[in-house]
Design an enzyme around this catalytic site. Structure first.
Site, PDB file in Angstrom:
ATOM      1  N   HIS A 133     -48.119  33.061 -11.173  1.00  0.00           N
ATOM      2  CA  HIS A 133     -47.048  33.426 -10.248  1.00  0.00           C
ATOM      3  C   HIS A 133     -47.643  33.593  -8.850  1.00  0.00           C
ATOM      4  O   HIS A 133     -48.836  33.900  -8.716  1.00  0.00           O
ATOM      5  CB  HIS A 133     -46.427  34.745 -10.721  1.00  0.00           C
ATOM      6  CG  HIS A 133     -45.101  35.036 -10.117  1.00  0.00           C
ATOM      7  ND1 HIS A 133     -44.969  35.589  -8.865  1.00  0.00           N
ATOM      8  CD2 HIS A 133     -43.836  34.862 -10.593  1.00  0.00           C
ATOM      9  CE1 HIS A 133     -43.685  35.755  -8.588  1.00  0.00           C
ATOM     10  NE2 HIS A 133     -42.978  35.329  -9.623  1.00  0.00           N
ATOM     11  N   TYR A 134     -46.845  33.408  -7.822  1.00  0.00           N
ATOM     12  CA  TYR A 134     -47.365  33.576  -6.460  1.00  0.00           C
ATOM     13  C   TYR A 134     -47.612  35.046  -6.127  1.00  0.00           C
ATOM     14  O   TYR A 134     -48.423  35.361  -5.265  1.00  0.00           O
ATOM     15  CB  TYR A 134     -46.432  32.938  -5.422  1.00  0.00           C
ATOM     16  CG  TYR A 134     -45.110  33.644  -5.242  1.00  0.00           C
ATOM     17  CD1 TYR A 134     -44.959  34.629  -4.271  1.00  0.00           C
ATOM     18  CD2 TYR A 134     -44.017  33.332  -6.042  1.00  0.00           C
ATOM     19  CE1 TYR A 134     -43.748  35.282  -4.097  1.00  0.00           C
ATOM     20  CE2 TYR A 134     -42.808  33.981  -5.877  1.00  0.00           C
ATOM     21  CZ  TYR A 134     -42.671  34.946  -4.912  1.00  0.00           C
ATOM     22  OH  TYR A 134     -41.487  35.592  -4.749  1.00  0.00           O
ATOM     23  N   ARG A 135     -46.939  35.960  -6.813  1.00  0.00           N
ATOM     24  CA  ARG A 135     -47.176  37.389  -6.586  1.00  0.00           C
ATOM     25  C   ARG A 135     -48.385  37.844  -7.378  1.00  0.00           C
ATOM     26  O   ARG A 135     -48.650  37.342  -8.475  1.00  0.00           O
ATOM     27  CB  ARG A 135     -45.967  38.214  -7.004  1.00  0.00           C
ATOM     28  CG  ARG A 135     -44.801  38.031  -6.090  1.00  0.00           C
ATOM     29  CD  ARG A 135     -43.681  38.974  -6.440  1.00  0.00           C
ATOM     30  NE  ARG A 135     -42.616  38.855  -5.467  1.00  0.00           N
ATOM     31  CZ  ARG A 135     -41.338  38.966  -5.761  1.00  0.00           C
ATOM     32  NH1 ARG A 135     -40.963  39.225  -6.993  1.00  0.00           N
ATOM     33  NH2 ARG A 135     -40.444  38.843  -4.823  1.00  0.00           N
TER      34      ARG A 135
END
Length: 181
Positions: A133-135
């Site tokens: 995930h980008y987070r």
């Protein structure tokens, strides 16, 4: 089987430059949002470690200087285990298998200064990077706030070995969260 929420990762590298340095060791732990390590039906914990084989030439050029002199025991341990390491591709596949077993579609990376590890993951393990995930959950952000605003400091063991460091990061975040309950 319960699916993990966080992929805790710690990397030990020859240095901090993702262009010149390489990953030597990785540890990964899959936890829930209570930061408890998951287990499968057989009682196996969601923990993995692996050693990446790095050229001795690169090690001798990059693992020098004040940091490595100060942490000579860690350096020597990483160098000793290097001979038994696997290729970066083999280690990436082990990590992908780990993610397949323990996670659903969302894989959130967690750790201390995880943005730095993510640079190495993006460069050396692009298939794994594509699953993330980008987070990210970065424990060092909590460290900055608690030390800067409240003068509170978590004393973490500094072994500079991947599994010990990631376990310490989980303990550290639990400590910070205990302060806000």
């Amino acid at each position: 089987m319960k699916k993990a929420k966080l992929l805790w990762v710690d990397l030990e590298m020859t240095g901090l430059d993702p262009e010149k340095d390489r990953i030597l060791e990785v540890a990964a732990i899959a936890t829930d949002w209570d930061f408890e390590v998951l287990q499968d039906k057989e009682g196996n914990q969601a923990v993995m470690t692996a050693v990446v084989k790095v050229s001795e030439d690169l090690i001798s050029k990059r693992m020098v200087g004040e940091f490595w002199e100060k942490n000579a025991a860690s350096r020597d341990g990483l160098i000793r285990q290097n001979a038994g390491g696997e290729s970066a591709g083999e280690v990436e596949q082990k990590l992908l298998d780990f993610v397949d077993k323990w996670f659903g579609s969302e894989v959130i990376l967690a750790g201390n200064s995880i943005h730095q590890d993510r640079k190495f993951i993006d460069r050396e393990w692009p298939k794994l990077a594509a699953r993330l995930h980008y987070r990210m959950l970065d424990v060092s952000a909590w460290k900055v706030v608690f030390e800067g605003k409240y003068g509170k400091k978590f004393i973490k063991r500094e072994t500079h070995r991947a599994l010990d460091d990631i376990q310490g990061s989980i303990e550290e975040l639990k400590w910070y969260l205990g302060m806000v309950k």
